[in-house]
Write a protein that holds these residues in place. Structure first.
Motif, short mmCIF file in Angstrom:
data_model
loop_
_atom_site.label_atom_id
_atom_site.label_comp_id
_atom_site.label_asym_id
_atom_site.label_seq_id
_atom_site.Cartn_x
_atom_site.Cartn_y
_atom_site.Cartn_z
N UNK A 73 13.27 -0.60 -9.27
CA UNK A 73 13.35 0.77 -9.03
C UNK A 73 13.23 0.02 -7.08
N UNK A 74 14.05 -0.13 -6.23
CA UNK A 74 13.68 0.06 -4.71
C UNK A 74 13.15 0.58 -3.97
N UNK A 75 12.13 -0.07 -3.58
CA UNK A 75 11.61 1.07 -2.32
C UNK A 75 11.83 0.20 -0.73
N UNK A 76 11.57 0.95 -0.23
CA UNK A 76 11.97 0.85 1.76
C UNK A 76 10.14 1.45 1.33
N UNK A 77 10.20 0.49 2.89
CA UNK A 77 8.65 0.16 3.51
C UNK A 77 8.84 0.38 4.47
N UNK A 103 0.95 -1.41 0.31
CA UNK A 103 0.01 -0.20 -0.23
C UNK A 103 0.84 0.70 -0.35
N UNK A 104 0.03 2.26 -0.66
CA UNK A 104 1.10 3.62 -1.07
C UNK A 104 1.41 4.09 0.34
N UNK A 105 0.52 3.75 1.53
CA UNK A 105 0.74 4.71 3.28
C UNK A 105 2.05 4.02 3.67
N UNK A 106 2.26 2.43 3.35
CA UNK A 106 3.20 1.75 4.25
C UNK A 106 4.23 1.81 3.57
N UNK A 107 4.86 2.80 2.20
CA UNK A 107 6.30 3.32 1.31
C UNK A 107 6.77 4.27 2.40
N UNK A 108 8.02 3.98 3.09
CA UNK A 108 8.20 4.70 3.57
C UNK A 108 9.68 5.77 2.43
N UNK A 109 10.16 5.18 1.64
CA UNK A 109 10.97 6.21 0.39
C UNK A 109 11.29 4.80 -0.16
N UNK A 136 8.52 -1.05 7.54
CA UNK A 136 8.79 -2.89 8.39
C UNK A 136 10.26 -2.71 7.46
N UNK A 137 10.64 -1.76 7.05
CA UNK A 137 12.38 -1.95 7.27
C UNK A 137 12.97 -3.20 6.03
N UNK A 138 11.58 -3.23 5.41
CA UNK A 138 12.27 -4.15 4.36
C UNK A 138 11.73 -3.47 2.60
N UNK A 139 13.10 -4.71 1.87
CA UNK A 139 12.48 -3.72 0.42
C UNK A 139 11.80 -4.11 -0.56
N UNK A 140 10.84 -3.92 -1.09
CA UNK A 140 10.65 -4.16 -2.43
C UNK A 140 10.40 -3.87 -3.94
N UNK A 141 10.80 -4.25 -4.63
CA UNK A 141 11.16 -4.26 -5.93
C UNK A 141 9.83 -4.12 -7.10
N UNK A 142 9.93 -2.99 -8.10
CA UNK A 142 9.24 -2.73 -9.02
C UNK A 142 10.06 -2.99 -9.74
N UNK A 143 9.74 -3.62 -10.68
CA UNK A 143 10.24 -3.69 -12.75
C UNK A 143 9.77 -3.14 -13.45
#
Length: 62
Positions: free
Chosen positions: A31-35, A16-22, A37-44
């Motif tokens: 694009x490697x996103x930080x949420x 969710x957008x509200x969980x993305x920290x940067x 929970x301090x885990x990384x998410x990858x958006x290709x």
């Protein structure tokens, strides 16, 4: 959000957008996103230009 698995498989993960920290970084079309929970998410995306455009839009929303 599409994320690669450990054995080359892919699975869908909902973030969710509200969980993305940067944004941690952009590496090619990924694009490697930080949420929160301090885990990384990858958006290709299909290209580096589209990845940069996605980050710019995300920064305007946040």
């Amino acid at each position: 959000m599409l994320k690669k698995g450990t054995f080359g498989g892919k699975h869908t993960e909902i973030v969710y957008l509200k969980d993305i920290a940067g944004v941690n970084r952009i590496k090619g079309p990924d694009v490697f996103l930080r949420n929160r929970l301090l885990t990384a998410c990858v958006f290709s995306l299909s290209s580096r230009a589209k990845a940069q455009e996605f980050v710019n839009a995300l920064n305007m929303v946040m």
